[in-house]
Design an enzyme around this catalytic site. Sequence first.
Site, short mmCIF file in Angstrom:
data_model
loop_
_atom_site.label_atom_id
_atom_site.label_comp_id
_atom_site.label_asym_id
_atom_site.label_seq_id
_atom_site.Cartn_x
_atom_site.Cartn_y
_atom_site.Cartn_z
N HIS A 301 4.34 17.00 45.58
CA HIS A 301 4.14 17.87 44.42
C HIS A 301 3.07 18.89 44.77
O HIS A 301 2.08 18.57 45.44
CB HIS A 301 3.69 17.07 43.20
CG HIS A 301 3.93 17.79 41.91
ND1 HIS A 301 3.03 18.72 41.42
CD2 HIS A 301 4.96 17.76 41.05
CE1 HIS A 301 3.51 19.20 40.27
NE2 HIS A 301 4.68 18.64 40.03
N ASP A 358 10.88 13.32 39.38
CA ASP A 358 12.32 13.24 39.67
C ASP A 358 12.72 11.97 40.40
O ASP A 358 13.91 11.72 40.58
CB ASP A 358 12.73 14.47 40.51
CG ASP A 358 12.58 15.74 39.72
OD1 ASP A 358 11.91 16.68 40.19
OD2 ASP A 358 13.10 15.78 38.60
C1 SDX Z 1 9.33 19.37 40.11
O1 SDX Z 1 5.49 22.42 39.83
C2 SDX Z 1 5.86 21.54 38.93
O2 SDX Z 1 5.13 21.22 38.02
C3 SDX Z 1 7.26 21.00 39.12
C4 SDX Z 1 7.67 19.82 38.26
C5 SDX Z 1 7.75 20.20 36.80
O3 SDX Z 1 7.64 19.29 35.95
O4 SDX Z 1 8.04 21.40 36.51
O5 SDX Z 1 6.75 18.76 38.44
C6 SDX Z 1 9.06 19.32 38.65
O6 SDX Z 1 9.87 20.33 40.58
C7 SDX Z 1 8.85 18.24 40.97
C8 SDX Z 1 9.17 18.46 42.49
C9 SDX Z 1 10.64 18.12 42.75
N1 SDX Z 1 11.00 18.46 44.13
C10 SDX Z 1 11.21 17.52 45.07
O7 SDX Z 1 11.05 16.32 44.87
C11 SDX Z 1 11.67 18.06 46.42
C12 SDX Z 1 10.93 17.33 47.55
N2 SDX Z 1 9.52 17.77 47.56
C13 SDX Z 1 9.14 18.85 48.41
O8 SDX Z 1 10.10 19.77 48.75
C14 SDX Z 1 7.72 19.38 48.15
O9 SDX Z 1 6.91 18.29 48.05
C15 SDX Z 1 7.50 20.29 46.96
C16 SDX Z 1 8.44 21.47 46.95
C17 SDX Z 1 7.63 19.54 45.69
C18 SDX Z 1 6.06 20.81 47.04
O10 SDX Z 1 5.99 21.56 48.18
P1 SDX Z 1 4.64 22.35 48.61
O11 SDX Z 1 3.58 22.16 47.62
O12 SDX Z 1 5.02 23.75 48.99
O13 SDX Z 1 4.17 21.55 49.87
P2 SDX Z 1 4.71 21.80 51.33
O14 SDX Z 1 6.20 21.97 51.34
O15 SDX Z 1 3.88 22.86 51.95
O16 SDX Z 1 4.41 20.36 51.98
C19 SDX Z 1 3.13 20.09 52.57
C20 SDX Z 1 3.46 19.13 53.73
C21 SDX Z 1 4.46 19.74 54.73
O17 SDX Z 1 4.22 19.09 55.95
P3 SDX Z 1 3.27 19.90 57.08
O18 SDX Z 1 3.90 21.26 57.28
O19 SDX Z 1 1.90 19.97 56.44
O20 SDX Z 1 3.32 19.03 58.29
O21 SDX Z 1 4.08 17.95 53.21
C22 SDX Z 1 5.41 17.85 53.74
C23 SDX Z 1 5.79 19.23 54.22
O22 SDX Z 1 6.78 19.15 55.24
N3 SDX Z 1 6.27 17.42 52.61
C24 SDX Z 1 7.24 16.51 52.71
C25 SDX Z 1 7.76 16.38 51.42
N4 SDX Z 1 7.11 17.20 50.59
C26 SDX Z 1 6.19 17.85 51.33
N5 SDX Z 1 7.71 15.80 53.77
C27 SDX Z 1 8.72 14.94 53.49
N6 SDX Z 1 9.28 14.75 52.27
C28 SDX Z 1 8.82 15.46 51.22
N7 SDX Z 1 9.37 15.29 50.02
#
Ligand code: SDX
Length: 423
Positions: A301, A358
């Site tokens: 998140h 989710d």
């Molecule tokens: C919602 O914003 C809100 O409030 C949203 C929400 C709401 O109520 O409106 O809460 C609802 O959208 C919840 C999120 C649902 N999405 C998912 O579950 C999809 C999976 N999650 C990711 O795609 C990710 O965690 C996000 C999109 C939610 C957040 O992404 P960020 O903040 O841009 O973080 P990032 O992608 O830069 O990740 C930081 C690191 C990265 O690794 P490094 O480059 O540092 O090595 O964490 C890793 C990412 O690769 N990472 C994950 C991961 N999420 C982040 N690695 C594996 N699995 C994951 N799910």
Amino acid sequence: MSTAKLILDDGQEYELPVVVGSEGEKAIDITKLRAETGYVSLDSGYGNTASCQSSITFIDGENGILRHRGYSIEDLAKSSRFLEVCYLLIYGRLPNTAELVEFEYNLSCHSLIHEDMKKFFEGYHPDAHPMAILSAMTVSLSSYYPEVEKDSDLNIIQLLAKMKTIAAFSYRKSKGLPYVYPSEGLRYTEDFLHMMFYVPTECFDLPDVFEHALNLLLILHADHEQNCSTSTVRMVGSSRANLFASVATGICALWGPLHGGANQQVIEMLERIRDDDCNFKKYIDKAKDKNDPFRVMGFGHRVYKNFDPRAKILKGMTDKVLDQLGIDDPLLEIAKNLEEIALNDEYFVKRKLYPNVDFYSGIIYRAIGIPTNMFPVMFTLGRLPGWIAQWKELVNDPAGRLNRPRQIYTGENERAYSPIAER
Ligand code: SDX
């Protein structure tokens, strides 16, 4: 007023005002930055940028705190009903009994959609994703229900009342079932379940736990400050587009798999792991592999860096709902195993990746009998009062301006045009 000092690369110093919120959050106000310095700020993904000041929802991501108008999500989840939370978000305070009864009555009076709108459904392929239908139908409401003055809440009541009808109709159409019209006298969640699952030839008697679970799910999704879809609603609303058009764009943003579409992706991911002999290690390794697009959906998140309080509540409720229904869903065990493994893996711990709203919600929707592709639609029904409240706050803000971010250009410098014969 406290200030922040900015010293630029040419040695120039500038004092910028610091804004402090009611929970002590601090922001450097850069409204005049470009006019005074010629510089703009750059913050891709807006992770460090407050787009507005808002009094609707407060999130403390480090401590897993979520409050709506000052009320904790735990209290609202335990003691409130979804329509109470709708009223709270939109009007800023909890309703008394008379106000809630009137609010519910007004919604039931406006829950029908114009009969001509049924023709829209006929044009969709049976496999059309219901989020495509929902966004198109929502913007189309503006051609049947004219925009009213800002101080009238008619469009708000119309949208809140009709969205559940459109959602249920899209489900019935996809199943080739006759539409079930809204019933006066049924509570909001009861009426939705009735419109979804009533079959004329069978006795309609859903377990009470269905309505209780749906009521809680909608409360937990009601608002979440300036997330991607809410920011989209504000972006479009800032041009003074009408409420229906603004919310229709929020539905499109929510549909994305990184946002509200994740609840559908979580179930599809759990089914993929189930069908792959529950090979958890393979999928955890895939999630950690930078060259592999696989992510553990429902994990991570932008704001919560400890735990998502909604996920905590949902995890507890999932067990209760499945127990009460006597359902033994293997996907729940797979989800719990995945969570256990991830929470003890250095990759996830270091990046502060925890289950978000989710991760467990889809298992409850499944238990209620809602099809997987309808999960983002359920998120939409929950988030609707939040979008409406945020849009209302924006359009009623006397200082509200058109949202128009700047950019840093990285393309070609000026060059002469050459006629095609010379290329
Ligand atoms: C919602 O914003 C809100 O409030 C949203 C929400 C709401 O109520 O409106 O809460 C609802 O959208 C919840 C999120 C649902 N999405 C998912 O579950 C999809 C999976 N999650 C990711 O795609 C990710 O965690 C996000 C999109 C939610 C957040 O992404 P960020 O903040 O841009 O973080 P990032 O992608 O830069 O990740 C930081 C690191 C990265 O690794 P490094 O480059 O540092 O090595 O964490 C890793 C990412 O690769 N990472 C994950 C991961 N999420 C982040 N690695 C594996 N699995 C994951 N799910």
